[in-house]
Design a protein around this motif. Structure first.
Motif, PDB file in Angstrom:
ATOM      1  N   TYR A  62       0.846  -1.192   0.000  1.00 42.83           N
ATOM      2  CA  TYR A  62       0.000   0.000   0.000  1.00 42.83           C
ATOM      3  C   TYR A  62       0.882   1.243   0.000  1.00 42.83           C
ATOM      4  O   TYR A  62       1.845   1.318   0.768  1.00 42.83           O
ATOM      5  CB  TYR A  62      -0.879  -0.001   1.252  1.00 42.83           C
ATOM      6  CG  TYR A  62      -1.758   1.226   1.391  1.00 42.83           C
ATOM      7  CD1 TYR A  62      -3.007   1.276   0.782  1.00 42.83           C
ATOM      8  CD2 TYR A  62      -1.344   2.322   2.148  1.00 42.83           C
ATOM      9  CE1 TYR A  62      -3.822   2.400   0.910  1.00 42.83           C
ATOM     10  CE2 TYR A  62      -2.152   3.446   2.286  1.00 42.83           C
ATOM     11  CZ  TYR A  62      -3.389   3.483   1.664  1.00 42.83           C
ATOM     12  OH  TYR A  62      -4.183   4.590   1.782  1.00 42.83           O
ATOM     13  N   GLY A 176     -10.913  -7.630   8.755  1.00 42.10           N
ATOM     14  CA  GLY A 176     -10.991  -6.392   9.542  1.00 42.10           C
ATOM     15  C   GLY A 176      -9.699  -6.147  10.299  1.00 42.10           C
ATOM     16  O   GLY A 176      -9.693  -5.967  11.506  1.00 42.10           O
ATOM     17  N   THR A 178      -5.660  -4.320  10.751  1.00 47.35           N
ATOM     18  CA  THR A 178      -4.964  -3.044  10.581  1.00 47.35           C
ATOM     19  C   THR A 178      -3.471  -3.307  10.533  1.00 47.35           C
ATOM     20  O   THR A 178      -3.005  -4.380  10.917  1.00 47.35           O
ATOM     21  CB  THR A 178      -5.252  -2.101  11.767  1.00 47.35           C
ATOM     22  OG1 THR A 178      -4.885  -2.758  12.983  1.00 47.35           O
ATOM     23  CG2 THR A 178      -6.723  -1.710  11.813  1.00 47.35           C
ATOM     24  N   THR A 182       1.724   2.417  10.217  1.00 47.37           N
ATOM     25  CA  THR A 182       0.896   3.223   9.324  1.00 47.37           C
ATOM     26  C   THR A 182       1.139   4.700   9.621  1.00 47.37           C
ATOM     27  O   THR A 182       1.360   5.077  10.766  1.00 47.37           O
ATOM     28  CB  THR A 182      -0.597   2.887   9.478  1.00 47.37           C
ATOM     29  OG1 THR A 182      -1.380   3.866   8.797  1.00 47.37           O
ATOM     30  CG2 THR A 182      -1.030   2.838  10.924  1.00 47.37           C
ATOM     31  N   ASP A 185      -3.179   6.095   9.709  1.00 47.13           N
ATOM     32  CA  ASP A 185      -4.263   5.188  10.122  1.00 47.13           C
ATOM     33  C   ASP A 185      -5.294   5.006   9.010  1.00 47.13           C
ATOM     34  O   ASP A 185      -6.494   4.891   9.251  1.00 47.13           O
ATOM     35  CB  ASP A 185      -4.958   5.678  11.410  1.00 47.13           C
ATOM     36  CG  ASP A 185      -4.002   5.657  12.592  1.00 47.13           C
ATOM     37  OD1 ASP A 185      -3.179   4.725  12.655  1.00 47.13           O
ATOM     38  OD2 ASP A 185      -4.070   6.567  13.433  1.00 47.13           O
ATOM     39  N   ASP A 186      -4.818   4.982   7.772  1.00 53.50           N
ATOM     40  CA  ASP A 186      -5.709   4.721   6.632  1.00 53.50           C
ATOM     41  C   ASP A 186      -6.283   3.318   6.733  1.00 53.50           C
ATOM     42  O   ASP A 186      -5.698   2.422   7.329  1.00 53.50           O
ATOM     43  CB  ASP A 186      -4.914   4.788   5.313  1.00 53.50           C
ATOM     44  CG  ASP A 186      -4.635   6.206   4.878  1.00 53.50           C
ATOM     45  OD1 ASP A 186      -4.990   7.126   5.625  1.00 53.50           O
ATOM     46  OD2 ASP A 186      -4.045   6.381   3.797  1.00 53.50           O
ATOM     47  N   GLN A 187      -7.414   3.147   6.075  1.00 51.89           N
ATOM     48  CA  GLN A 187      -7.916   1.799   5.840  1.00 51.89           C
ATOM     49  C   GLN A 187      -7.201   1.293   4.589  1.00 51.89           C
ATOM     50  O   GLN A 187      -7.201   1.951   3.549  1.00 51.89           O
ATOM     51  CB  GLN A 187      -9.425   1.836   5.611  1.00 51.89           C
ATOM     52  CG  GLN A 187     -10.044   0.454   5.499  1.00 51.89           C
ATOM     53  CD  GLN A 187     -11.548   0.529   5.280  1.00 51.89           C
ATOM     54  OE1 GLN A 187     -12.161   1.544   5.575  1.00 51.89           O
ATOM     55  NE2 GLN A 187     -12.112  -0.529   4.755  1.00 51.89           N
ATOM     56  N   TRP A 189      -7.571  -1.950   3.237  1.00 47.31           N
ATOM     57  CA  TRP A 189      -8.285  -2.980   2.481  1.00 47.31           C
ATOM     58  C   TRP A 189      -9.742  -2.573   2.257  1.00 47.31           C
ATOM     59  O   TRP A 189     -10.396  -2.031   3.137  1.00 47.31           O
ATOM     60  CB  TRP A 189      -8.265  -4.311   3.243  1.00 47.31           C
ATOM     61  CG  TRP A 189      -6.918  -4.962   3.277  1.00 47.31           C
ATOM     62  CD1 TRP A 189      -5.979  -4.859   4.254  1.00 47.31           C
ATOM     63  CD2 TRP A 189      -6.364  -5.817   2.277  1.00 47.31           C
ATOM     64  NE1 TRP A 189      -4.863  -5.596   3.930  1.00 47.31           N
ATOM     65  CE2 TRP A 189      -5.065  -6.198   2.724  1.00 47.31           C
ATOM     66  CE3 TRP A 189      -6.812  -6.301   1.046  1.00 47.31           C
ATOM     67  CZ2 TRP A 189      -4.228  -7.038   1.988  1.00 47.31           C
ATOM     68  CZ3 TRP A 189      -5.984  -7.132   0.316  1.00 47.31           C
ATOM     69  CH2 TRP A 189      -4.712  -7.495   0.789  1.00 47.31           C
ATOM     70  N   ASP A 190     -10.226  -2.899   1.082  1.00 52.15           N
ATOM     71  CA  ASP A 190     -11.629  -2.718   0.724  1.00 52.15           C
ATOM     72  C   ASP A 190     -12.205  -4.119   0.507  1.00 52.15           C
ATOM     73  O   ASP A 190     -11.809  -4.821  -0.430  1.00 52.15           O
ATOM     74  CB  ASP A 190     -11.700  -1.894  -0.568  1.00 52.15           C
ATOM     75  CG  ASP A 190     -13.123  -1.565  -0.972  1.00 52.15           C
ATOM     76  OD1 ASP A 190     -14.031  -1.757  -0.139  1.00 52.15           O
ATOM     77  OD2 ASP A 190     -13.320  -1.120  -2.122  1.00 52.15           O
ATOM     78  N   THR A 207      -6.682  -4.051  -2.209  1.00 49.73           N
ATOM     79  CA  THR A 207      -6.002  -2.977  -1.510  1.00 49.73           C
ATOM     80  C   THR A 207      -6.495  -1.637  -2.042  1.00 49.73           C
ATOM     81  O   THR A 207      -6.815  -1.505  -3.224  1.00 49.73           O
ATOM     82  CB  THR A 207      -4.477  -3.058  -1.715  1.00 49.73           C
ATOM     83  OG1 THR A 207      -4.200  -3.022  -3.115  1.00 49.73           O
ATOM     84  CG2 THR A 207      -3.913  -4.328  -1.131  1.00 49.73           C
ATOM     85  N   ASN A 240     -16.866  -8.171   6.849  1.00 49.83           N
ATOM     86  CA  ASN A 240     -15.441  -8.461   6.633  1.00 49.83           C
ATOM     87  C   ASN A 240     -14.944  -9.680   7.403  1.00 49.83           C
ATOM     88  O   ASN A 240     -13.744  -9.832   7.641  1.00 49.83           O
ATOM     89  CB  ASN A 240     -14.573  -7.233   6.990  1.00 49.83           C
ATOM     90  CG  ASN A 240     -14.793  -6.768   8.409  1.00 49.83           C
ATOM     91  OD1 ASN A 240     -15.273  -7.523   9.254  1.00 49.83           O
ATOM     92  ND2 ASN A 240     -14.450  -5.522   8.686  1.00 49.83           N
TER      93      ASN A 240
END
Length: 768
Positions: A62, A176, A178, A182, A185-187, A189-190, A207, A240
């Motif tokens: 990512y 779900g 993390t 990071t 603190d982005d997400q 995974w979709d 991703t 998820n």
């Protein structure tokens, strides 16, 4: 104080007794991988104590947006993050409705964890008394298959010891998750779809930004005392997460077993719209083999790897355990089967350092892969950099370089620079030299010149152009300077004329010019193609030669040594021996300002140059430089002790060489740098292999001939290793009385032993 809870064992990493304070360290040390994926040694069941959960898929990352105080021209826009992938190992375990959790059990006893390196599996066993007073025995075993590299398998066994109980197994997959590492603190995974088909479960996810499509999958089988139980499962799922619930009444002393198969399929290898179908096919194959047959295949796969790559040491269990741990982790990380992959600094054991590729690959890892595998694996690593040449030219252009000058990134996933500490991104440019040196090293070892006219010369020209433009002419000294750099010793930033950087710049230019002439004379069609493509002129080549011929090297007449850089002698030269031990490691105890002003060396740049270009210097020169710089070196780079071990062995200082060998081989096992819970130092592990083969074994290629100068530490009765030199496999066995050489195959070979030429006949033991 270094940690010492790992039991000495020749073939296994063993921990006995449960200590919650060591869980994160052990999660690193007991990590498993198969080149395509890997994971930290997290518990399968619930654990509510401190833990660092991590599963990783090779090549999936990512681009985490750079976080800096203020922006500078040329800064990378992102820092590539190794991604914590959806978790497939999870199995919640309930005993009479109470969840098994070692953090909250009344009592945990007979705890043992073992990473069997010979056969490639991880096991754990313990007895526990739960809050409801039920006492159980648990045995687990898991591995990531080398044969089916998208699959891992778990055998989880529970035996109630003091009563009959109802046991519930809830295997699950969970997207779900993390990242531990990071910026914002982005997400990452979709989640696209969660589905189930009979006993099989799937989570499709991609991703964010990079849009790698993945499917995480699982399927389970159940047994009571080894007899399979055919049962349905209650399915539970969220957006998820998906789980299956299996319940069974189990008598006292009966064993209830779940075999769980899981893993990942990725659109790097399959069509993204067909990932569930690919996962189903993979699961069908794995389940049809079954856990025991897959485990047998795993043992055979590892036996093949060890047959060529093992180093055997007699008489020193800790030294033996150390080298096998290093060789094992290197093979878990990279097997050379995918040209788009490389060797990450933490492998599959953690997230620190982000990207997958550093200069470590070229400077440290290529020798290991050249000698222990077919030479095509090392060539694949060279081709990886050729594929990124256009990106290297773009990286240089962002910093103001022109005309096809190439600056390879310090950290990368896809060829773009993604390291965002300015003193490294802009200044640690010596990495460019390691790329060129690897091309030279590959040809020297394999005698395969074909890579250079086909691909390598373009890389060498791009690198030479960079060095020519990066050098500054000083009218005062009438020499070319390289200003504002950081050498391999990252404890000195923004310094001028780092000796190692200047030396490798001069060498790179000369090596490029030398190969332009060879290709022009011997590969004319390639020469014409390359000249047309990269458009160089005689004037440009003359200008390059002028820089190389007039490079400045700082030197001390007083000490009769090259200086690490201008002004090194202006420091307060207090040796490490006079540094209070309570201040170590200084990178955790001191401010950065204090480190930069100190004489302390993270890794000795000058000795790195003497290692790579040792034929340019006499043994007396090496000795002078070693004696000057080693006392200031704190070895807080994982890449440092191995070079010192090799050079101490060359100088006949076997006690020192042995001490450095132990430090490099047990860097993580004994946690010298007090950071192992963040992950292992995977790339430096190749340096451990070098410290035996090149250090104690004295292996070199001299005058196009394989050469050995064997030495042995007094602590060992013998050691042996194999090298695959130009498709001929030689076994070297060294003991306290001499050395034996054995050659596989049907063609004799001449080698040098202590400078004398000897002939080794096939399948015929030669003793020297």
């Amino acid at each position: 104080m270094n940690q010492d809870y790992i039991k000495p064992n020749e073939w296994s990493i063993i921990e006995e007794g449960f200590n919650s304070e060591k869980v994160k360290s052990s999660e690193s040390l007991f990590s498993i991988g198969n080149g395509a994926m890997g994971q930290r040694a997290n518990f399968e069941e619930t654990y509510t104590g401190p833990t660092f959960q991590g599963s990783y898929i090779a090549g999936v990352y990512y681009p985490d947006k750079t976080r800096v105080g203020w922006w500078k021209n040329g800064y990378p826009e992102y820092f590539a993050k190794v991604l914590n992938a959806p978790n497939w190992i999870g199995i919640n375990v309930l005993i009479n409705g109470d969840k098994l959790d070692l953090h909250s059990c009344k009592e945990v006893s007979k705890f043992k964890r073992e990473l069997n390196m010979q056969e490639g599996w991880l096991s754990r066993s313990f007895e526990a008394v739960l809050l409801n007073n039920v006492k159980i025995k648990v045995d687990t075993k898991r591995f990531l298959s080398l044969e089916l590299d998208e699959v891992g398998a778990i055998s989880y066994n529970v035996t109630p010891l003091n009563s009959a109980v109802k046991i519930t197994y809830i295997p699950y997959i969970d997207a779900g998750i993390t990242n531990e590492d990071t910026n914002w603190d982005d997400q990452f995974w979709d989640v696209l779809n969660v589905s189930q088909n009979n006993q099989q479960s799937f989570i499709e996810a991609r991703t964010m930004k990079t849009h790698f499509y993945t499917c995480t999958f699982m399927e389970s089988r159940l047994f009571i005392d080894n007899d399979e139980v055919i049962t349905g499962c209650n399915n539970e799922q969220t957006t998820n997460f998906i789980s299956c619930n299996y319940q069974q009444e189990i008598k006292q002393n009966q064993t209830f077993t779940i075999h769980k198969f899981g893993g990942y399929v990725v659109d790097r290898n399959h069509k993204k719209e067909a990932l569930v179908a690919a996962a189903k096919e993979t699961l069908d194959k794995a389940v049809s083999f079954g856990f025991d047959a897959l485990l047998e295949m795993q043992k055979q796969s590892w036996a093949k790897i060890w047959k060529m790559s093992d180093i055997s040491i007699e008489g020193d269990v800790k030294a033996q355990q150390g080298i096998r741990f290093n060789i094992f982790q290197l093979n878990q990380t990279y097997l050379g089967t995918d040209a788009s992959l490389n060797i990450g600094p933490k492998g599959f054991t953690g997230e620190k350092y982000g990207g997958s590729t550093y200069w470590d690959t070229e400077a440290y890892c290529i020798p290991f892969y050249m000698a222990t595998k077919d030479q095509s694996v090392a060539r694949t690593l060279l081709e990886y950099r050729y594929e990124h040449l256009e990106k290297a030219i773009e990286n240089a252009a962002k910093l103001g370089f022109t005309n096809g000058a190439a600056l390879y990134p310090m950290v990368t996933m896809n060829g773009e620079e993604c390291h965002n500490e300015w003193e490294i991104t802009f200044e640690e440019i010596h990495r460019n030299g390691a790329i060129a040196f690897a091309i030279f090293n590959y040809y020297r070892f394999t005698e395969d010149y074909s890579y250079i006219p086909e691909k390598g010369l373009e890389v060498l020209i791009g690198i030479a152009r960079f060095w020519q433009q990066r050098a500054t002419f000083s009218s005062d000294k009438e020499k070319f300077m390289i200003l504002g750099v950081t050498g391999p010793n990252e404890y000195e930033n923004n310094i001028n004329n780092n000796w190692y950087t200047n030396y490798i710049a001069k060498w790179c230019i000369n090596y490029a010019l030398e190969n332009i002439d060879i290709v022009k004379n011997d590969h004319i069609s390639d020469y014409i193609r390359i000249k047309e493509k990269v458009n160089f002129s005689d004037e440009e080549l003359k200008a390059m030669k002028n820089v190389a011929d007039n490079m400045y090297f700082p030197y001390s007449e007083k000490h009769n040594i090259f200086l690490q850089q201008d002004g090194f002698l202006d420091k307060e030269l207090i040796t490490v021996a006079n540094l209070d031990k309570s201040q170590r490691p200084i990178n955790q105890k001191w401010s950065w300002d204090r480190i930069l002003r100190s004489p302390y060396i993270k890794q000795a740049d000058t000795l790195q140059g003497f290692y790579m270009f040792e034929n340019d210097f006499s043994t007396e020169e090496l000795e002078r430089h070693f004696d000057f710089y080693e006392p200031f070196t704190v070895h807080e780079s994982s890449l440092s002790p191995c070079v010192h071990s090799i050079q101490a062995a060359k100088l006949g200082r076997m006690e020192q060489a042995y001490e450095f060998y132990l430090r490099t081989s047990r860097l993580d096992l004994d946690d010298y740098n007090h950071e192992v819970e963040e992950g292992l130092h995977t790339t430096s592990m190749a340096g451990t292999w070098m410290s035996i083969v090149e250090g104690f074994g004295g292996m070199r290629v001299l005058n196009n001939t394989l050469s050995f100068s064997p030495k042995i530490p007094k602590e060992w009765s013998s050691y042996s290793f194999k090298v695959n030199f130009r498709q001929q496999v030689i076994t070297v066995n060294v003991n306290q009385n001499g050395a034996n050489f054995e050659l596989e195959g049907n063609k004799e070979i001449n080698i040098l032993v202590n400078g004398e030429s000897v002939k080794v006949l096939p399948n015929n033991l030669l003793t020297v």
